[in-house]
Design a protein around this motif. Structure first.
Motif, PDB file in Angstrom:
ATOM      1  N   SER A   7     -10.303  20.756  17.762  1.00 25.72           N
ATOM      2  CA  SER A   7      -9.967  21.491  18.983  1.00 25.72           C
ATOM      3  C   SER A   7      -9.507  20.585  20.128  1.00 25.72           C
ATOM      4  N   LEU A   8      -9.645  19.271  19.952  1.00 30.13           N
ATOM      5  CA  LEU A   8      -9.276  18.315  21.018  1.00 30.13           C
ATOM      6  C   LEU A   8      -7.979  17.569  20.658  1.00 30.13           C
ATOM      7  N   SER A   9      -7.219  17.351  21.668  1.00 25.87           N
ATOM      8  CA  SER A   9      -5.973  16.592  21.450  1.00 25.87           C
ATOM      9  C   SER A   9      -6.247  15.096  21.530  1.00 25.87           C
ATOM     10  N   CYS A  10      -5.486  14.356  20.769  1.00 27.19           N
ATOM     11  CA  CYS A  10      -5.611  12.882  20.821  1.00 27.19           C
ATOM     12  C   CYS A  10      -5.201  12.391  22.214  1.00 27.19           C
ATOM     13  N   PRO A  11      -5.726  11.231  22.653  1.00 28.21           N
ATOM     14  CA  PRO A  11      -5.345  10.670  23.960  1.00 28.21           C
ATOM     15  C   PRO A  11      -3.824  10.551  24.096  1.00 28.21           C
ATOM     16  N   GLN A  12      -3.370  10.605  25.324  1.00 30.21           N
ATOM     17  CA  GLN A  12      -1.928  10.670  25.606  1.00 30.21           C
ATOM     18  C   GLN A  12      -1.191   9.407  25.170  1.00 30.21           C
ATOM     19  N   ASN A  13      -1.850   8.248  25.286  1.00 33.04           N
ATOM     20  CA  ASN A  13      -1.137   7.007  25.032  1.00 33.04           C
ATOM     21  C   ASN A  13      -1.347   6.469  23.617  1.00 33.04           C
ATOM     22  N   CYS A  14      -1.924   7.367  22.747  1.00 36.02           N
ATOM     23  CA  CYS A  14      -2.045   6.930  21.362  1.00 36.02           C
ATOM     24  C   CYS A  14      -0.658   6.860  20.735  1.00 36.02           C
ATOM     25  N   GLN A  15      -0.492   5.862  19.918  1.00 37.02           N
ATOM     26  CA  GLN A  15       0.807   5.676  19.291  1.00 37.02           C
ATOM     27  C   GLN A  15       1.090   6.860  18.367  1.00 37.02           C
ATOM     28  N   GLY A  32       2.341  -1.019  26.610  1.00 32.90           N
ATOM     29  CA  GLY A  32       1.790  -1.116  27.942  1.00 32.90           C
ATOM     30  C   GLY A  32       0.362  -0.664  28.080  1.00 32.90           C
ATOM     31  N   TYR A  33      -0.241  -0.263  26.971  1.00 31.48           N
ATOM     32  CA  TYR A  33      -1.609   0.255  27.083  1.00 31.48           C
ATOM     33  C   TYR A  33      -2.489  -0.401  26.033  1.00 31.48           C
ATOM     34  N   ILE A  34      -3.776  -0.439  26.415  1.00 26.63           N
ATOM     35  CA  ILE A  34      -4.768  -0.997  25.499  1.00 26.63           C
ATOM     36  C   ILE A  34      -6.059  -0.189  25.642  1.00 26.63           C
ATOM     37  N   GLY A  35      -7.017  -0.475  24.777  1.00 28.60           N
ATOM     38  CA  GLY A  35      -8.309   0.197  24.796  1.00 28.60           C
ATOM     39  C   GLY A  35      -8.458   1.123  23.582  1.00 28.60           C
ATOM     40  N   PRO A  36      -9.710   1.547  23.316  1.00 26.02           N
ATOM     41  CA  PRO A  36      -9.935   2.426  22.155  1.00 26.02           C
ATOM     42  C   PRO A  36      -9.123   3.696  22.211  1.00 26.02           C
ATOM     43  N   LYS A  37      -9.045   4.230  23.392  1.00 27.90           N
ATOM     44  CA  LYS A  37      -8.283   5.469  23.518  1.00 27.90           C
ATOM     45  C   LYS A  37      -6.986   5.254  24.322  1.00 27.90           C
ATOM     46  N   CYS A  38      -6.594   3.926  24.439  1.00 30.27           N
ATOM     47  CA  CYS A  38      -5.322   3.559  25.119  1.00 30.27           C
ATOM     48  C   CYS A  38      -5.260   4.123  26.531  1.00 30.27           C
TER      49      CYS A  38
END
Length: 327
Positions: A7-15, A32-38
């Motif tokens: 029911s949840l969408s993946c984070p916006q900056n995920c490849q 341009g992004y880093i982190g577990p969920k970018c």
């Protein structure tokens, strides 16, 4: 999608919007992004995929754009381009390479791409990091290492050759006004003559003031030894110059005697010439008279004839008086 019932969408900056179906961690981040969920932007002057690329030389050390690496406020000194990652070409320097290297550089138009400092120093007469200033402060020449001469009114000499455009100060001469007055001269343009200094070792008066370093010669006084005191004549007579005066008097006496002898001799010679000429004229006149008497004189009468005429008996008549007897 991830989570319960996806029911949840993946984070916006995920490849490619791919993430873990359970906790939603990104399988990779967009540029341009880093982190577990970018969720974090690149920092520490990095950008791009997984922030692995280093920013260029953005102005004032600003970070570049975290995605494409561009410098929003322009480039720092020595680089140009969108990402400020290209060094300035030869002859250019500064921010965005907008400045030209100076033509007065030792190696013409070659300088440091960041500071603009000239290669090989500066050409003659110039100074500064970028060789953009004339020599001043009484200096000239290569690297402004030479001192100006004594220019008029302490003006700056020519920054290249050191010549004094407006002339020299009092007591100096030459193009660069570094030569002191000589030949017994001093003052402005070395136009004034030294006084009667006492020259013991060949020195002359002061080239600026005209003062005599060792005092005045005999018969003179003053700072410049150009004044004659009232007692100068007596000092002159009491000095060694007396002998010179005697020599002069003797020479005048000898010359006077010679001239007198010459005029006496000339006068005597003229008198003798006049007498000789007069004598010649008298002799010539006497000869002429004698010839006339011979022509007009009657023949001598004999004693016998005179007796007949009852005249005095003389063998011969005496001739008339000569010209000399008349004298």
């Amino acid at each position: 999608m991830y989570g319960e019932n996806c029911s949840l969408s993946c984070p916006q900056n995920c490849q490619e919007s791919h993430c873990d179906i359970l906790d939603g961690t990104c399988l990779g981040c967009n540029d341009g992004y880093i982190g577990p969920k970018c969720e974090d932007q690149c920092n520490a002057k990095t950008y791009g995929l997984e922030c692995q690329r280093v920013c260029g030389n953005c102005r004032n050390g600003d970070p570049c754009h975290h995605v494409n690496g561009s410098c929003v406020n322009g480039c720092d000194k020595g680089t140009f381009g969108v990402k400020c990652d290209t060094a300035c070409p030869n002859g250019k320097y500064g921010n965005n390479c907008q400045k030209q290297c100076n033509l007065n550089c030792g190696v013409k138009a070659r300088c440091d791409r960041i500071t603009g400092q000239c290669e090989g120093g500066c050409q003659t007469g110039w100074k500064g990091i970028t060789c953009d200033k004339h020599c001043n402060g009484g200096t000239y020449g290569l690297n402004c290492n030479y001192s100006c001469g004594h220019c008029l009114d302490n003006k700056q000499c020519h920054y290249i050759n050191g010549s004094c455009v407006n002339g020299c100060d009092s007591g100096y001469k030459g193009i660069d006004c570094k030569q002191v007055c000589n030949n017994n001269t001093y003052g402005p343009k070395c136009s004034m003559k030294c006084g009667n200094c006492l020259y013991l070792y060949g020195e002359q008066c002061h080239h600026v003031t005209g003062q005599c370093p060792r005092g005045c010669d005999v018969g003179f006084q003053g700072e410049r030894c150009d004044q004659v005191p009232e007692s100068a004549f007596f000092n002159f007579m009491s000095s060694n110059n007396v002998s010179i005066l005697l020599y002069v008097c003797f020479a005048v006496l000898v010359l006077s005697c010679f001239l007198n002898c010459f005029f006496v001799f000339r006068r005597v010679k003229r008198k003798m010439c006049r007498r000789k000429k007069m004598s010649e004229n008298v002799d010539e006149h006497a000869d002429t008279n004698n010839k006339d008497e011979v022509r007009t004189k009657p023949p001598l009468k004999s004693l016998y004839e005179r007796s007949k005429n009852n005249e005095y008996q003389e063998l011969y008549e005496m001739p008339q008086k000569s010209f000399y007897d008349k004298f």
